[in-house]
Motif scaffolding. Structure first.
Motif, mmCIF file in Angstrom:
data_model
loop_
_atom_site.group_PDB
_atom_site.id
_atom_site.type_symbol
_atom_site.label_atom_id
_atom_site.label_comp_id
_atom_site.label_asym_id
_atom_site.label_seq_id
_atom_site.Cartn_x
_atom_site.Cartn_y
_atom_site.Cartn_z
ATOM 1 N N LEU A 162 0.894 -1.170 0.047
ATOM 2 C CA LEU A 162 -0.064 -0.078 0.020
ATOM 3 C C LEU A 162 0.944 1.278 0.166
ATOM 4 O O LEU A 162 0.359 2.259 -0.343
ATOM 5 N N THR A 163 2.006 1.141 0.611
ATOM 6 C CA THR A 163 2.786 2.266 0.831
ATOM 7 C C THR A 163 4.297 2.538 -0.183
ATOM 8 O O THR A 163 4.730 3.366 -0.451
ATOM 9 N N SER A 164 4.673 1.246 -0.398
ATOM 10 C CA SER A 164 6.008 1.202 -1.037
ATOM 11 C C SER A 164 6.194 -0.052 -1.788
ATOM 12 O O SER A 164 5.529 -1.194 -1.649
ATOM 13 N N ALA A 165 6.988 0.029 -2.984
ATOM 14 C CA ALA A 165 7.547 -1.082 -3.593
ATOM 15 C C ALA A 165 8.660 -1.099 -4.382
ATOM 16 O O ALA A 165 9.311 0.311 -4.351
ATOM 17 N N HIS A 196 0.397 6.375 -12.733
ATOM 18 C CA HIS A 196 1.641 7.049 -12.170
ATOM 19 C C HIS A 196 1.363 8.372 -12.117
ATOM 20 O O HIS A 196 0.440 8.967 -12.671
ATOM 21 N N GLU A 197 2.260 9.174 -11.308
ATOM 22 C CA GLU A 197 2.032 10.570 -11.273
ATOM 23 C C GLU A 197 2.353 11.423 -12.371
ATOM 24 O O GLU A 197 1.905 12.413 -12.598
ATOM 25 N N ASP A 198 3.307 10.768 -13.161
ATOM 26 C CA ASP A 198 3.584 11.361 -14.636
ATOM 27 C C ASP A 198 2.833 10.495 -15.514
ATOM 28 O O ASP A 198 3.466 9.326 -16.080
ATOM 29 N N GLU A 199 1.861 10.877 -15.844
ATOM 30 C CA GLU A 199 0.922 9.878 -16.962
ATOM 31 C C GLU A 199 1.626 9.486 -18.049
ATOM 32 O O GLU A 199 1.281 8.374 -18.834
ATOM 33 N N LYS A 226 7.056 -1.439 -12.974
ATOM 34 C CA LYS A 226 8.367 -1.109 -13.515
ATOM 35 C C LYS A 226 8.786 0.252 -13.777
ATOM 36 O O LYS A 226 10.063 0.307 -13.779
ATOM 37 N N VAL A 227 7.867 1.153 -13.591
ATOM 38 C CA VAL A 227 8.443 2.569 -13.582
ATOM 39 C C VAL A 227 8.610 3.027 -12.279
ATOM 40 O O VAL A 227 7.595 2.799 -11.370
ATOM 41 N N SER A 228 9.504 3.593 -11.791
ATOM 42 C CA SER A 228 9.552 4.163 -10.484
ATOM 43 C C SER A 228 9.076 5.579 -10.469
ATOM 44 O O SER A 228 8.571 6.247 -11.538
ATOM 45 N N GLY A 229 8.495 5.851 -9.075
ATOM 46 C CA GLY A 229 7.958 6.961 -8.754
ATOM 47 C C GLY A 229 6.624 7.014 -7.979
ATOM 48 O O GLY A 229 6.502 6.020 -7.472
ATOM 49 N N SER A 265 -8.803 4.636 0.194
ATOM 50 C CA SER A 265 -8.760 4.726 -1.056
ATOM 51 C C SER A 265 -8.942 6.088 -1.621
ATOM 52 O O SER A 265 -10.035 6.760 -1.308
ATOM 53 N N PRO A 266 -7.972 6.643 -2.573
ATOM 54 C CA PRO A 266 -6.758 6.047 -2.969
ATOM 55 C C PRO A 266 -5.638 6.011 -2.232
ATOM 56 O O PRO A 266 -5.465 7.061 -1.312
ATOM 57 N N PHE A 267 -4.807 4.911 -2.311
ATOM 58 C CA PHE A 267 -3.643 5.028 -1.491
ATOM 59 C C PHE A 267 -2.445 5.653 -2.506
ATOM 60 O O PHE A 267 -2.462 5.740 -3.778
ATOM 61 N N LEU A 268 -1.222 5.727 -1.826
ATOM 62 C CA LEU A 268 -0.159 6.535 -2.619
ATOM 63 C C LEU A 268 1.171 6.033 -2.382
ATOM 64 O O LEU A 268 1.919 6.488 -1.889
ATOM 65 N N PRO A 269 1.590 4.866 -2.938
ATOM 66 C CA PRO A 269 2.605 3.943 -2.972
ATOM 67 C C PRO A 269 3.679 4.705 -3.801
ATOM 68 O O PRO A 269 3.408 5.189 -4.719
ATOM 69 N N THR A 270 4.762 4.516 -3.250
ATOM 70 C CA THR A 270 6.094 5.184 -3.860
ATOM 71 C C THR A 270 6.764 3.795 -4.373
ATOM 72 O O THR A 270 7.146 2.797 -3.644
ATOM 73 N N VAL A 271 7.030 3.833 -5.585
ATOM 74 C CA VAL A 271 7.929 2.540 -6.225
ATOM 75 C C VAL A 271 9.604 3.144 -6.551
ATOM 76 O O VAL A 271 9.595 4.063 -7.298
#
Length: 199
Positions: A42-45, A78-81, A107-110, A126-132
């Motif tokens: 939910l928070t990180s990956a 993604h935050e950058d569509e 596969k895309v970080s951010g 929801s929505p959750f905001l995980p950071t990859v």
């Protein structure tokens, strides 16, 4: 509240035949605003690695469901569509005990926005905001650049830069990798690159 109940029926203080009766109250239909999600995904990956979390179905009265049947949907943007052709759909597996296991591989970080819905209605939080984050550095993907890669003058300092990159092509943004640099030719020697702690 769901659970096991005993129903007493009496007349003049005496139980009628069959009393007490055993009644099992089952949870009702899952109610999206009461359903909860929990777990690290939910928070990180890490990019290119499977991340997961669980969903607990809960009815309108707050009872945890103990059987399956709900159809939860999980979608990540993604935050950058411009970095994703389409939203990422997570895999949701009904465990048939009131919980659902969710897994996804970004596969895309951010930063991402992750919607978890039941019948188009968002669940609690929801929505959750995980950071990859970028995964481990892949030597075959790393980039080097700078004038020191092509030419130099004897006695003069030359420089070049090494950019750490993970297997999915994401630029690393933290330090810690230990690169080795060695020269062969008229003279053989090695140098220790300076870690700028930014990838």
């Amino acid at each position: 509240k769901a659970g096991e109940y005993s129903l007493f029926v009496e007349l003049d203080g005496r139980s009628i035949r069959g009393s007490p009766f055993s009644i099992r109250v089952r949870p009702g239909i899952a109610f999206a605003p009461n359903c909860r999600a929990y777990g690290p995904g939910l928070t990180s990956a890490f990019a290119g690695e499977v991340s997961s979390f669980s969903i607990q179905a809960v009815d309108m009265q707050g009872n945890k469901k103990t059987f399956g049947g709900e159809k939860f949907e999980v979608e990540l943007t993604h935050e950058d569509e411009s970095k994703l052709d389409a939203p990422l759909q997570a895999e949701v597996v009904d465990q048939r005990d009131g919980t659902h296991q969710v897994s996804y591989t970004a596969k895309v970080s951010g930063g991402y926005s992750m919607r978890v819905t039941l019948g188009s209605n968002p669940i609690q939080g929801s929505p959750f905001l995980p950071t990859v984050a970028p995964s481990a550095t892949d030597p075959k993907k790393c980039i080097t650049y700078g004038s020191g890669l092509a030419k130099a003058k004897a006695g003069e300092e030359q420089t070049f830069t090494i950019q750490a990159v993970d297997a999915c092509g994401n630029l690393r943004t933290t330090g810690g990798d230990v690169f080795s640099v060695s020269f062969t030719g008229p003279e053989k020697f090695s140098i220790a690159p300076v870690d700028n702690e930014d990838g």
